[in-house]
Motif scaffolding. Structure first.
Motif, PDB file in Angstrom:
ATOM      1  N   ASP A 161     -10.533 -12.342  -9.934  1.00  0.00           N
ATOM      2  CA  ASP A 161      -9.475 -12.777  -9.023  1.00  0.00           C
ATOM      3  C   ASP A 161      -8.231 -11.913  -9.172  1.00  0.00           C
ATOM      4  O   ASP A 161      -7.599 -11.525  -8.183  1.00  0.00           O
ATOM      5  N   ARG A 162      -7.879 -11.574 -10.411  1.00  0.00           N
ATOM      6  CA  ARG A 162      -6.688 -10.764 -10.654  1.00  0.00           C
ATOM      7  C   ARG A 162      -6.824  -9.376 -10.032  1.00  0.00           C
ATOM      8  O   ARG A 162      -5.898  -8.889  -9.364  1.00  0.00           O
ATOM      9  N   ALA A 165      -6.667  -9.577  -6.110  1.00  0.00           N
ATOM     10  CA  ALA A 165      -5.310  -9.812  -5.607  1.00  0.00           C
ATOM     11  C   ALA A 165      -4.429  -8.586  -5.823  1.00  0.00           C
ATOM     12  O   ALA A 165      -3.612  -8.229  -4.957  1.00  0.00           O
ATOM     13  N   ALA A 169      -2.494  -6.422  -2.956  1.00  0.00           N
ATOM     14  CA  ALA A 169      -1.038  -6.270  -3.019  1.00  0.00           C
ATOM     15  C   ALA A 169      -0.629  -4.808  -2.968  1.00  0.00           C
ATOM     16  O   ALA A 169       0.396  -4.450  -2.377  1.00  0.00           O
ATOM     17  N   LYS A 173      -0.379  -4.795   2.140  1.00  0.00           N
ATOM     18  CA  LYS A 173       0.793  -5.591   2.515  1.00  0.00           C
ATOM     19  C   LYS A 173       1.294  -5.293   3.919  1.00  0.00           C
ATOM     20  O   LYS A 173       1.964  -6.126   4.533  1.00  0.00           O
ATOM     21  N   PRO A 190      -6.212 -17.794  -1.593  1.00  0.00           N
ATOM     22  CA  PRO A 190      -4.822 -18.199  -1.859  1.00  0.00           C
ATOM     23  C   PRO A 190      -4.048 -17.148  -2.654  1.00  0.00           C
ATOM     24  O   PRO A 190      -2.853 -16.909  -2.382  1.00  0.00           O
ATOM     25  N   LEU A 191      -4.694 -16.507  -3.631  1.00  0.00           N
ATOM     26  CA  LEU A 191      -4.010 -15.493  -4.433  1.00  0.00           C
ATOM     27  C   LEU A 191      -3.658 -14.267  -3.603  1.00  0.00           C
ATOM     28  O   LEU A 191      -2.569 -13.695  -3.747  1.00  0.00           O
ATOM     29  N   ALA A 193      -3.205 -14.221  -0.347  1.00  0.00           N
ATOM     30  CA  ALA A 193      -2.123 -14.616   0.558  1.00  0.00           C
ATOM     31  C   ALA A 193      -0.777 -14.590  -0.156  1.00  0.00           C
ATOM     32  O   ALA A 193       0.225 -14.098   0.390  1.00  0.00           O
ATOM     33  N   GLU A 194      -0.741 -15.079  -1.380  1.00  0.00           N
ATOM     34  CA  GLU A 194       0.501 -15.086  -2.144  1.00  0.00           C
ATOM     35  C   GLU A 194       0.953 -13.669  -2.487  1.00  0.00           C
ATOM     36  O   GLU A 194       2.139 -13.337  -2.437  1.00  0.00           O
ATOM     37  N   ALA A 195      -0.018 -12.800  -2.812  1.00  0.00           N
ATOM     38  CA  ALA A 195       0.322 -11.447  -3.243  1.00  0.00           C
ATOM     39  C   ALA A 195       0.773 -10.560  -2.089  1.00  0.00           C
ATOM     40  O   ALA A 195       1.523  -9.599  -2.299  1.00  0.00           O
ATOM     41  N   THR A 196       0.308 -10.862  -0.878  1.00  0.00           N
ATOM     42  CA  THR A 196       0.581  -9.976   0.260  1.00  0.00           C
ATOM     43  C   THR A 196       1.491 -10.586   1.320  1.00  0.00           C
ATOM     44  O   THR A 196       2.086  -9.849   2.115  1.00  0.00           O
ATOM     45  N   GLY A 197       1.544 -11.894   1.389  1.00  0.00           N
ATOM     46  CA  GLY A 197       2.287 -12.547   2.462  1.00  0.00           C
ATOM     47  C   GLY A 197       1.617 -12.452   3.818  1.00  0.00           C
ATOM     48  O   GLY A 197       2.235 -12.722   4.845  1.00  0.00           O
TER      49      GLY A 197
END
Length: 220
Positions: A161-162, A165, A169, A173, A190-191, A193-197
């Motif tokens: 996952d890391r 993401a 990122a 982006k 979800p990760l 989405a959070e990392a890239t917006g």
């Protein structure tokens, strides 16, 4: 309604089962796995007639077992799956990514910049032409999450996952939308989405929704 799920990677099974449980719990699903398909493609470096024959054997078996529709879950085998669709028509036979491509274009438009995140390198060869066929004005930005699939193979989900993401990122982006090219990547939506917006689409959810429409099923 019986849906056959045909897998080339064992990691695809759980994400698509979870998607069916959320979106179409009334469906009966049957899993078929040949996890040598992906290894043989990586070894050979190209799809062969022998590989297509193997796909046809799996699809015909699924149909004989009563499948009303068939969903393949590995995105690197598009031409083999197209051969199955021709052979079994009018039974719905879906490539893993075709429904996600439809949704990406509907959401972002036919001239969008679409980020394509994958953990299996052949996916980044097979999928961009499919976007181009559906909408020639799109720009696909490919991104391979190096080492992510190997981490998943050894059971290190956190590292998988890391790495996924982090790759998104770093490279995606600036895209309008991000498509996750493996079923096994659904877990990191979800990760990413959070990392890239950016808005994220996953192959399992898109595929289940399309099969529902094709078979006239009522959404859950």
């Amino acid at each position: 309604m019986r849906i056959a799920l045909i897998h080339a990677l064992k990691h695809s099974i759980v994400p698509v089962e979870e998607a069916f449980a959320r979106l179409w719990p009334q469906a009966t699903i049957a899993n078929l796995l040949d996890d040598t398909l992906s290894a043989d493609l990586a070894r050979d470096g190209a799809l062969t007639d022998a590989m297509t024959d193997r796909f046809l054997t799996l699809a015909r078996y699924a149909r004989r077992c009563g499948a009303d529709g068939i969903l393949f879950t590995c995105s690197a085998f598009g031409p083999c799956i197209e051969a199955c669709a021709r052979d079994l028509g009018p039974v719905p036979v879906l490539k893993p990514n075709e429904a996600m491509i439809d949704e990406a274009l509907a959401l972002a438009g036919s001239s969008a910049r679409i980020g394509l995140l994958a953990t299996f390198a052949p996916t980044l060869t097979s999928m961009p032409p499919e976007f181009a066929t559906a909408a020639p004005g799109t720009t696909v930005i490919p991104c391979l999450a190096e080492g992510s699939l190997a981490a998943l193979d050894r059971g290190d989900f956190a590292e998988h996952d890391r790495l996924a993401a982090a790759a998104a990122a770093q490279s995606l982006k600036d895209c309008d939308i991000i498509a996750l090219g493996q079923f096994s990547l659904a877990r990191v939506a979800p990760l990413v989405a959070e990392a890239t917006g950016r808005p994220i689409l996953t192959t399992p959810d898109s595929a289940v929704r399309k099969l529902q429409r094709m078979l006239g099923a009522t959404p859950a």
